[in-house]
Scaffold this motif. Structure first.
Motif, PDB file in Angstrom:
ATOM      1  N   SER A 112       0.835  -1.210   0.000  1.00  0.00           N
ATOM      2  CA  SER A 112       0.000   0.000   0.000  1.00  0.00           C
ATOM      3  C   SER A 112       0.867   1.257   0.000  1.00  0.00           C
ATOM      4  N   GLU A 113       1.933   1.232   0.794  1.00  0.00           N
ATOM      5  CA  GLU A 113       2.840   2.380   0.848  1.00  0.00           C
ATOM      6  C   GLU A 113       3.511   2.609  -0.500  1.00  0.00           C
ATOM      7  N   LEU A 114       3.920   1.524  -1.152  1.00  0.00           N
ATOM      8  CA  LEU A 114       4.596   1.651  -2.447  1.00  0.00           C
ATOM      9  C   LEU A 114       3.633   2.127  -3.526  1.00  0.00           C
ATOM     10  N   VAL A 118       3.865   5.508  -5.799  1.00  0.00           N
ATOM     11  CA  VAL A 118       3.850   5.467  -7.266  1.00  0.00           C
ATOM     12  C   VAL A 118       2.776   6.405  -7.805  1.00  0.00           C
ATOM     13  N   LEU A 119       1.584   6.366  -7.204  1.00  0.00           N
ATOM     14  CA  LEU A 119       0.487   7.236  -7.644  1.00  0.00           C
ATOM     15  C   LEU A 119       0.814   8.707  -7.432  1.00  0.00           C
ATOM     16  N   CYS A 120       1.576   8.993  -6.386  1.00  0.00           N
ATOM     17  CA  CYS A 120       1.977  10.382  -6.108  1.00  0.00           C
ATOM     18  C   CYS A 120       3.186  10.809  -6.940  1.00  0.00           C
ATOM     19  N   LEU A 124      12.307   8.078  -8.095  1.00  0.00           N
ATOM     20  CA  LEU A 124      12.646   6.658  -8.103  1.00  0.00           C
ATOM     21  C   LEU A 124      13.399   6.236  -6.846  1.00  0.00           C
ATOM     22  N   ASN A 125      14.259   7.097  -6.314  1.00  0.00           N
ATOM     23  CA  ASN A 125      15.006   6.705  -5.115  1.00  0.00           C
ATOM     24  C   ASN A 125      14.080   6.564  -3.905  1.00  0.00           C
ATOM     25  N   VAL A 126      12.995   7.361  -3.863  1.00  0.00           N
ATOM     26  CA  VAL A 126      12.009   7.228  -2.782  1.00  0.00           C
ATOM     27  C   VAL A 126      11.277   5.892  -2.911  1.00  0.00           C
ATOM     28  N   LEU A 127      10.928   5.527  -4.141  1.00  0.00           N
ATOM     29  CA  LEU A 127      10.274   4.233  -4.372  1.00  0.00           C
ATOM     30  C   LEU A 127      11.200   3.089  -3.967  1.00  0.00           C
ATOM     31  N   LEU A 128      12.481   3.233  -4.263  1.00  0.00           N
ATOM     32  CA  LEU A 128      13.436   2.179  -3.914  1.00  0.00           C
ATOM     33  C   LEU A 128      13.621   2.070  -2.402  1.00  0.00           C
ATOM     34  N   THR A 248       7.359  -0.489 -12.793  1.00  0.00           N
ATOM     35  CA  THR A 248       7.505  -0.533 -14.251  1.00  0.00           C
ATOM     36  C   THR A 248       7.220   0.805 -14.919  1.00  0.00           C
ATOM     37  N   ALA A 249       6.127   1.453 -14.545  1.00  0.00           N
ATOM     38  CA  ALA A 249       5.747   2.707 -15.209  1.00  0.00           C
ATOM     39  C   ALA A 249       6.824   3.775 -15.036  1.00  0.00           C
ATOM     40  N   GLU A 250       7.364   3.901 -13.820  1.00  0.00           N
ATOM     41  CA  GLU A 250       8.389   4.917 -13.562  1.00  0.00           C
ATOM     42  C   GLU A 250       9.686   4.589 -14.292  1.00  0.00           C
ATOM     43  N   VAL A 251      10.063   3.312 -14.312  1.00  0.00           N
ATOM     44  CA  VAL A 251      11.292   2.905 -14.997  1.00  0.00           C
ATOM     45  C   VAL A 251      11.178   3.175 -16.498  1.00  0.00           C
TER      46      VAL A 251
END
Length: 518
Positions: A112-114, A118-120, A124-128, A248-251
């Motif tokens: 849920s956090e991830l 992603v929606l926000c 990429l480093n925050v997602l990682l 995937t979308a961000e990459v």
């Protein structure tokens, strides 16, 4: 969030679990329930119960956590098509159920956090950073050329991780680690696999799990989890697949942005190499997108792919190794030749180390590379390619075992070679120097070499005698002999320049005679 029996086995390792017919990839289990005698079972639920209750069922569930077993268990599971996680009979049923519930809650919270991040459209480093929490280990992403795209910062790699330290310094995957993977024949698998792969190359390197991103059939990036704080296991491969998929979308967005700029730059380079003119403003704008300006120095490298590389399919892998050596580059394939345009490091020692590494790999592959002189004007790329090619041709002929050839080391050879097509080079030599050469030939002496070294050492008796390995008095005697034969006025800067040029021309011509076939 869905999980699988392999993830349960990883977290219940203290129970010494055994997986039966369970895939480590794919997450198909949505929740955990107690086993009872109901006639129908949910296909996405895992049911936990004792072996004696399970074997009494006529139509058992698809996923089970079975506590206890006997000699008939495996055969029964096979006959009924059940995928199972088997635990010892001493295990307490309710305790296992609660632990499985905790596992689901843990991963549901992280997913849920991830997804929210992603929606926000978080960086990429925050997602990682969130991805790293799934594994309690560092996570990072590299592009198709093995350049580091982004890394987490909440789970730092330990300083003892030698491969990672090289990655941080160079901005690319460790060349030492890549070479080891090649020896273990892992590179092709890791470059082409559509599923996460667990890699353990040896005790001196961290275990990793890698998952690739593809744009149609082309690999564009790789998501990696590296063991640093918590043991990593092949049982987590499906979890890595799922977490990587959420990015995937961000990459792909980052890949498309960088690809658009690189496509334009590669097109510019290709056109320049084919002799076309490009507006200087367009060149500067395109290179500026990757942070390159005409205030820095660059080199062009030409590396022909060997017949062996093309035959055994290692050309692509070797290309990535060549690219991985330099942190800032643009590459281009041109008729089975790899062209690398690199930005030079401000620390010249760093570039020396990188070229030494390149030379080592070239020798291992029986390959060769020509390197242009440094330049800052992108409009000169076409000319610099010619210089790199000249360095490669002359160097391969003159020093076939060296593998790496810089134009500045071959410049005089190149100038003399081109000049000899127009006129006889001896006609450029100072007549007095020709007399010295004739004296050497008639008397088996070395006055010409003495003159060249003396002039190149700026008339220093000490430096020249040391380079020639002779006594200072011997050098003084030879210089007197040279003056007697030639009458050269070595106090004149112009005469000294003509003298050096004449010595170098004669040395070049003598080298040609020695190389000429009998």
């Amino acid at each position: 969030m869905k999980l699988n029996l392999a993830v349960f086995a990883y977290h219940l390792a203290d129970y010494a679990p055994r997986l039966y017919d369970s895939e480590i990839h794919g997450l198909g289990v949505a929740d955990v329930r107690f086993l009872d005698r109901q006639e129908t079972f949910l296909s996405e639920s895992v049911y936990i119960g004792m072996w004696d209750k399970l074997q009494a069922l006529i139509k058992p569930p698809f996923y089970v956590v079975c506590i206890g077993r006997d000699e008939t268990t495996d055969r029964w599971l096979e006959e009924h098509g059940v995928k199972a996680l088997i635990l010892d009979s001493e295990v307490e049923l309710n305790e296992v159920f609660e632990r499985l519930q905790d596992i689901f809650q843990h991963y549901n919270r992280l997913e849920s956090e991830l997804l929210e991040a992603v929606l926000c459209k978080e960086p990429l480093n925050v997602l990682l950073n969130i991805c790293a929490k799934f594994f309690a280990n560092p996570t990072f992403i590299t592009d198709a050329a093995l350049c580091l795209v982004a890394t987490c910062d909440n789970f730092a790699h330990p300083e003892t991780d030698r491969a990672w330290q090289e990655t941080i310094e160079s901005g690319r995957s460790s060349s030492e680690l890549l070479l080891l993977m090649k020896r273990k024949k892992l590179t092709n698998l890791l470059n082409t696999s559509r599923k996460a792969e667990f890699v353990n190359v040896g005790e001196n390197y961290s275990k990793i799990i890698c998952a690739n991103y593809f744009d149609q059939e082309v690999r564009i990036a790789t998501f990696t989890v590296s063991e640093a704080y918590t043991p990593l296991s092949p049982l987590q491969a499906g979890l890595v697949d799922h977490v990587a998929k959420l990015l995937t979308a961000e990459v792909r967005k980052q890949h498309k942005a960088s690809s658009r700029y690189l496509f334009a730059i590669r097109s510019n380079i290709s056109n320049l190499l084919h002799g076309q003119k490009i507006d200087e403003a367009i060149l500067k704008t395109n290179f500026a997108h990757i942070g390159w300006t005409d205030q820095e120095d660059y080199r062009l490298l030409k590396i022909p792919l060997t017949t062996a590389e093309l035959a055994d399919g290692t050309a692509g892998h070797n290309r990535k190794i060549y690219e991985s050596i330099f942190p800032h580059y643009v590459s281009l394939d041109l008729n089975e030749v790899l062209i690398l345009v690199i930005r030079c490091a401000r620390d010249t020692e760093a570039d020396k180390r990188r070229f030494a590494e390149l030379k080592k790999h070239l020798k291992n592959e029986n390959a060769a590379c020509g390197v242009s002189k440094t330049f800052h004007d992108f409009d000169m790329l076409g000319e610099e390619y010619k210089l790199a090619n000249a360095a490669l041709e002359i160097g391969s002929w003159k020093y076939p075992k060296e593998a790496l050839y810089f134009y500045e080391d071959m410049m005089l050879e190149h100038l003399f070679s081109e000049g000899s097509r127009i006129f006889n080079l001896r006609s450029l030599c100072h007549d007095s120097v020709l007399r010295i050469a004739e004296h050497d030939q008639q008397n088996n002496s070395s006055l010409l070499q003495t003159l060249k070294v003396y002039l190149l050492q700026e008339k220093s008796l000490l430096a020249a005698s040391q380079e020639l390995h002779i006594h200072r008095n011997t050098l003084v005697y030879r210089l007197g002999k040279i003056e007697q034969i030639s009458g050269l006025d070595l106090n004149s800067p112009l005469i000294r320049l003509q003298g050096i040029l004449s010595c170098l021309i004669l040395e070049y011509l003598n080298g040609l005679e020695e190389k000429a076939p009998d």
